[in-house]
Scaffold this motif. Structure first.
Motif, PDB file in Angstrom:
ATOM      1  N   TYR A 138     -43.222   7.400 -49.492  1.00 14.62           N
ATOM      2  CA  TYR A 138     -43.372   5.950 -49.302  1.00 14.62           C
ATOM      3  C   TYR A 138     -42.872   5.184 -50.522  1.00 14.62           C
ATOM      4  O   TYR A 138     -42.311   4.097 -50.391  1.00 14.62           O
ATOM      5  CB  TYR A 138     -44.827   5.599 -49.014  1.00 14.62           C
ATOM      6  N   ARG A 139     -43.078   5.747 -51.699  1.00 12.04           N
ATOM      7  CA  ARG A 139     -42.639   5.091 -52.942  1.00 12.04           C
ATOM      8  C   ARG A 139     -41.135   4.832 -52.938  1.00 12.04           C
ATOM      9  O   ARG A 139     -40.673   3.857 -53.526  1.00 12.04           O
ATOM     10  CB  ARG A 139     -43.013   5.973 -54.136  1.00 12.04           C
ATOM     11  N   GLN A 140     -40.379   5.682 -52.279  1.00  7.54           N
ATOM     12  CA  GLN A 140     -38.919   5.552 -52.256  1.00  7.54           C
ATOM     13  C   GLN A 140     -38.412   4.776 -51.041  1.00  7.54           C
ATOM     14  O   GLN A 140     -37.208   4.680 -50.827  1.00  7.54           O
ATOM     15  CB  GLN A 140     -38.291   6.950 -52.275  1.00  7.54           C
ATOM     16  N   SER A 141     -39.323   4.188 -50.272  1.00  7.31           N
ATOM     17  CA  SER A 141     -38.926   3.529 -49.028  1.00  7.31           C
ATOM     18  C   SER A 141     -38.665   2.039 -49.227  1.00  7.31           C
ATOM     19  O   SER A 141     -39.147   1.412 -50.174  1.00  7.31           O
ATOM     20  CB  SER A 141     -40.015   3.704 -47.968  1.00  7.31           C
ATOM     21  N   ALA A 142     -37.926   1.467 -48.279  1.00 11.30           N
ATOM     22  CA  ALA A 142     -37.688   0.027 -48.286  1.00 11.30           C
ATOM     23  C   ALA A 142     -38.988  -0.733 -48.025  1.00 11.30           C
ATOM     24  O   ALA A 142     -39.173  -1.855 -48.522  1.00 11.30           O
ATOM     25  CB  ALA A 142     -36.645  -0.332 -47.227  1.00 11.30           C
ATOM     26  N   ALA A 143     -39.898  -0.146 -47.261  1.00 12.23           N
ATOM     27  CA  ALA A 143     -41.176  -0.795 -46.972  1.00 12.23           C
ATOM     28  C   ALA A 143     -41.989  -0.994 -48.245  1.00 12.23           C
ATOM     29  O   ALA A 143     -42.641  -2.030 -48.422  1.00 12.23           O
ATOM     30  CB  ALA A 143     -41.970   0.036 -45.962  1.00 12.23           C
ATOM     31  N   PHE A 144     -41.952  -0.008 -49.144  1.00 13.19           N
ATOM     32  CA  PHE A 144     -42.667  -0.126 -50.413  1.00 13.19           C
ATOM     33  C   PHE A 144     -42.093  -1.272 -51.239  1.00 13.19           C
ATOM     34  O   PHE A 144     -42.839  -2.091 -51.798  1.00 13.19           O
ATOM     35  CB  PHE A 144     -42.582   1.193 -51.179  1.00 13.19           C
ATOM     36  N   ALA A 145     -40.769  -1.359 -51.317  1.00 17.26           N
ATOM     37  CA  ALA A 145     -40.126  -2.437 -52.065  1.00 17.26           C
ATOM     38  C   ALA A 145     -40.512  -3.801 -51.492  1.00 17.26           C
ATOM     39  O   ALA A 145     -40.780  -4.755 -52.245  1.00 17.26           O
ATOM     40  CB  ALA A 145     -38.613  -2.259 -52.049  1.00 17.26           C
ATOM     41  N   LYS A 146     -40.569  -3.901 -50.178  1.00 16.96           N
ATOM     42  CA  LYS A 146     -40.954  -5.165 -49.546  1.00 16.96           C
ATOM     43  C   LYS A 146     -42.405  -5.513 -49.850  1.00 16.96           C
ATOM     44  O   LYS A 146     -42.738  -6.679 -50.119  1.00 16.96           O
ATOM     45  CB  LYS A 146     -40.732  -5.081 -48.040  1.00 16.96           C
ATOM     46  N   ASP A 147     -43.274  -4.502 -49.815  1.00 12.09           N
ATOM     47  CA  ASP A 147     -44.683  -4.739 -50.137  1.00 12.09           C
ATOM     48  C   ASP A 147     -44.832  -5.283 -51.554  1.00 12.09           C
ATOM     49  O   ASP A 147     -45.642  -6.182 -51.808  1.00 12.09           O
ATOM     50  CB  ASP A 147     -45.491  -3.450 -49.993  1.00 12.09           C
ATOM     51  N   GLU A 149     -42.666  -7.017 -53.251  1.00 15.61           N
ATOM     52  CA  GLU A 149     -42.187  -8.395 -53.264  1.00 15.61           C
ATOM     53  C   GLU A 149     -43.246  -9.367 -52.750  1.00 15.61           C
ATOM     54  O   GLU A 149     -43.319 -10.521 -53.184  1.00 15.61           O
ATOM     55  CB  GLU A 149     -40.926  -8.514 -52.403  1.00 15.61           C
ATOM     56  N   ASN A 150     -44.084  -8.904 -51.838  1.00 11.90           N
ATOM     57  CA  ASN A 150     -45.074  -9.777 -51.211  1.00 11.90           C
ATOM     58  C   ASN A 150     -46.339  -9.975 -52.043  1.00 11.90           C
ATOM     59  O   ASN A 150     -47.164 -10.835 -51.706  1.00 11.90           O
ATOM     60  CB  ASN A 150     -45.468  -9.219 -49.843  1.00 11.90           C
ATOM     61  N   ILE A 151     -46.507  -9.193 -53.108  1.00 13.87           N
ATOM     62  CA  ILE A 151     -47.739  -9.246 -53.893  1.00 13.87           C
ATOM     63  C   ILE A 151     -48.071 -10.653 -54.401  1.00 13.87           C
ATOM     64  O   ILE A 151     -49.213 -11.124 -54.247  1.00 13.87           O
ATOM     65  CB  ILE A 151     -47.674  -8.253 -55.068  1.00 13.87           C
ATOM     66  N   PRO A 152     -47.129 -11.382 -55.024  1.00 11.58           N
ATOM     67  CA  PRO A 152     -47.499 -12.703 -55.572  1.00 11.58           C
ATOM     68  C   PRO A 152     -48.060 -13.671 -54.545  1.00 11.58           C
ATOM     69  O   PRO A 152     -48.912 -14.503 -54.864  1.00 11.58           O
ATOM     70  CB  PRO A 152     -46.177 -13.217 -56.166  1.00 11.58           C
ATOM     71  N   PHE A 189     -52.182  -5.804 -63.296  1.00 11.04           N
ATOM     72  CA  PHE A 189     -51.626  -5.112 -62.133  1.00 11.04           C
ATOM     73  C   PHE A 189     -50.321  -5.760 -61.679  1.00 11.04           C
ATOM     74  O   PHE A 189     -49.421  -5.062 -61.202  1.00 11.04           O
ATOM     75  CB  PHE A 189     -52.651  -5.080 -61.003  1.00 11.04           C
ATOM     76  N   GLN A 190     -50.204  -7.077 -61.840  1.00 14.03           N
ATOM     77  CA  GLN A 190     -48.931  -7.707 -61.513  1.00 14.03           C
ATOM     78  C   GLN A 190     -47.846  -7.233 -62.464  1.00 14.03           C
ATOM     79  O   GLN A 190     -46.690  -7.030 -62.053  1.00 14.03           O
ATOM     80  CB  GLN A 190     -49.056  -9.224 -61.578  1.00 14.03           C
ATOM     81  N   ALA A 191     -48.191  -7.018 -63.736  1.00 14.18           N
ATOM     82  CA  ALA A 191     -47.225  -6.460 -64.688  1.00 14.18           C
ATOM     83  C   ALA A 191     -46.776  -5.071 -64.244  1.00 14.18           C
ATOM     84  O   ALA A 191     -45.591  -4.725 -64.353  1.00 14.18           O
ATOM     85  CB  ALA A 191     -47.838  -6.409 -66.088  1.00 14.18           C
ATOM     86  N   GLU A 192     -47.718  -4.278 -63.724  1.00 14.96           N
ATOM     87  CA  GLU A 192     -47.362  -2.944 -63.238  1.00 14.96           C
ATOM     88  C   GLU A 192     -46.416  -3.048 -62.032  1.00 14.96           C
ATOM     89  O   GLU A 192     -45.487  -2.245 -61.889  1.00 14.96           O
ATOM     90  CB  GLU A 192     -48.624  -2.173 -62.842  1.00 14.96           C
ATOM     91  N   VAL A 193     -46.639  -4.041 -61.186  1.00 11.38           N
ATOM     92  CA  VAL A 193     -45.752  -4.248 -60.039  1.00 11.38           C
ATOM     93  C   VAL A 193     -44.345  -4.590 -60.513  1.00 11.38           C
ATOM     94  O   VAL A 193     -43.348  -4.046 -60.014  1.00 11.38           O
ATOM     95  CB  VAL A 193     -46.311  -5.351 -59.117  1.00 11.38           C
ATOM     96  N   TYR A 194     -44.239  -5.469 -61.508  1.00  8.68           N
ATOM     97  CA  TYR A 194     -42.921  -5.803 -62.051  1.00  8.68           C
ATOM     98  C   TYR A 194     -42.260  -4.565 -62.680  1.00  8.68           C
ATOM     99  O   TYR A 194     -41.048  -4.369 -62.556  1.00  8.68           O
ATOM    100  CB  TYR A 194     -43.039  -6.903 -63.099  1.00  8.68           C
ATOM    101  N   ARG A 195     -43.064  -3.733 -63.336  1.00 11.03           N
ATOM    102  CA  ARG A 195     -42.525  -2.496 -63.915  1.00 11.03           C
ATOM    103  C   ARG A 195     -41.937  -1.615 -62.819  1.00 11.03           C
ATOM    104  O   ARG A 195     -40.815  -1.076 -62.957  1.00 11.03           O
ATOM    105  CB  ARG A 195     -43.627  -1.735 -64.663  1.00 11.03           C
ATOM    106  N   LEU A 196     -42.672  -1.464 -61.717  1.00  6.46           N
ATOM    107  CA  LEU A 196     -42.195  -0.648 -60.601  1.00  6.46           C
ATOM    108  C   LEU A 196     -40.933  -1.234 -59.984  1.00  6.46           C
ATOM    109  O   LEU A 196     -39.994  -0.498 -59.644  1.00  6.46           O
ATOM    110  CB  LEU A 196     -43.289  -0.541 -59.541  1.00  6.46           C
ATOM    111  N   GLN A 197     -40.903  -2.552 -59.846  1.00  8.28           N
ATOM    112  CA  GLN A 197     -39.718  -3.180 -59.268  1.00  8.28           C
ATOM    113  C   GLN A 197     -38.502  -2.987 -60.167  1.00  8.28           C
ATOM    114  O   GLN A 197     -37.389  -2.747 -59.693  1.00  8.28           O
ATOM    115  CB  GLN A 197     -39.982  -4.668 -59.026  1.00  8.28           C
ATOM    116  N   GLY A 198     -38.708  -3.082 -61.479  1.00 10.16           N
ATOM    117  CA  GLY A 198     -37.602  -2.838 -62.403  1.00 10.16           C
ATOM    118  C   GLY A 198     -37.117  -1.406 -62.358  1.00 10.16           C
ATOM    119  O   GLY A 198     -35.914  -1.142 -62.452  1.00 10.16           O
TER     120      GLY A 198
END
Length: 230
Positions: A138-147, A149-152, A189-198
């Protein structure tokens, strides 16, 4: 070229704004069950902090402590399960965190990942770290990336549920000890999300990592961000 890149980043930032606007409110009875479970979880945290978890503690000692804690958490787990049946996103995360902590590692993905994926899909940021650690497909999926993006767009919905524990906050300098969890604020946790997105988006990596550093210093990416700018 710069204008195109700016527009691309702007779209990433703005698109989620309405993505979760139609999310159903958290069920009041589910929230009551979660709050009752939280009281029991906090009592268990106090017991954990009372353990002697020095570096010399053996794996066998930690395993015994883990089993004892698992038994003491049974009433809280029962309440969390009831809240999960009523679609509570934070209860899903905390139940998954229990499984991640006390189940044998080979059993964790099948049991915890569905809870984590649904919690993240509902907009709860801490679930992303559990997925990073335990749910590689799931971590490598497009659905994870979309999730991610929706966090904020769900931030205000979950503001009252922080701080939250996690197995490991990579933006944090401190290492977890023994069975103890690391606790983070919503911005952590938002910082962690940005880390993952990067990590997953080389084109916008520096933009995401700078956002992480701006939020809480994000130790795990700050040095790499600085080195890439020289």
């Amino acid at each position: 070229m710069l204008r195109a890149r700016f527009l691309s980043v702007l779209l990433v930032a703005l698109t989620p704004a309405c993505a979760l606007a139609d999310s159903p409110p958290i069920d009041p009875h589910a929230d009551l069950l979660y709050r009752q479970a939280l009281t029991l979880l906090e009592q268990a945290d106090q017991q954990i902090s009372g353990f002697s978890l020095k570096t010399s503690t053996t794996d066998q000692d930690l395993a015994q402590q883990g089993r004892a804690m698992g038994r003491s958490l049974a009433p809280a787990v029962s309440l969390l399960n009831k809240a999960v049946e009523l679609e509570h996103p934070v209860a899903r995360y905390r139940l998954a965190l229990y499984y991640m902590t006390y189940l044998p590692a080979e059993q964790v993905p099948a049991i915890a990942c569905p809870l984590l994926q649904t919690s993240l899909d509902q907009g709860f940021a801490p679930a992303a770290l559990g997925i990073e650690a335990w749910c590689p497909d799931y971590r490598q999926s497009a659905a994870f990336a979309k999730d991610l993006e929706n966090i904020p767009s769900a931030a205000s919905r979950f503001a009252a549920y922080y701080p939250q524990p996690a197995e490991r906050l990579l933006c944090n300098r401190e290492q977890p000890q023994g069975l103890a969890m690391q606790w983070g604020r919503q911005r952590d946790f938002q910082a962690e999300v940005y880390r993952l997105q990067g990590n997953s988006d080389p084109v916008h990596r520096q933009w995401y990592w700078k956002k992480a550093v701006d939020l809480n210093g994000c130790f795990s990416v700050s040095q790499r961000l600085l080195s890439s700018q020289h």
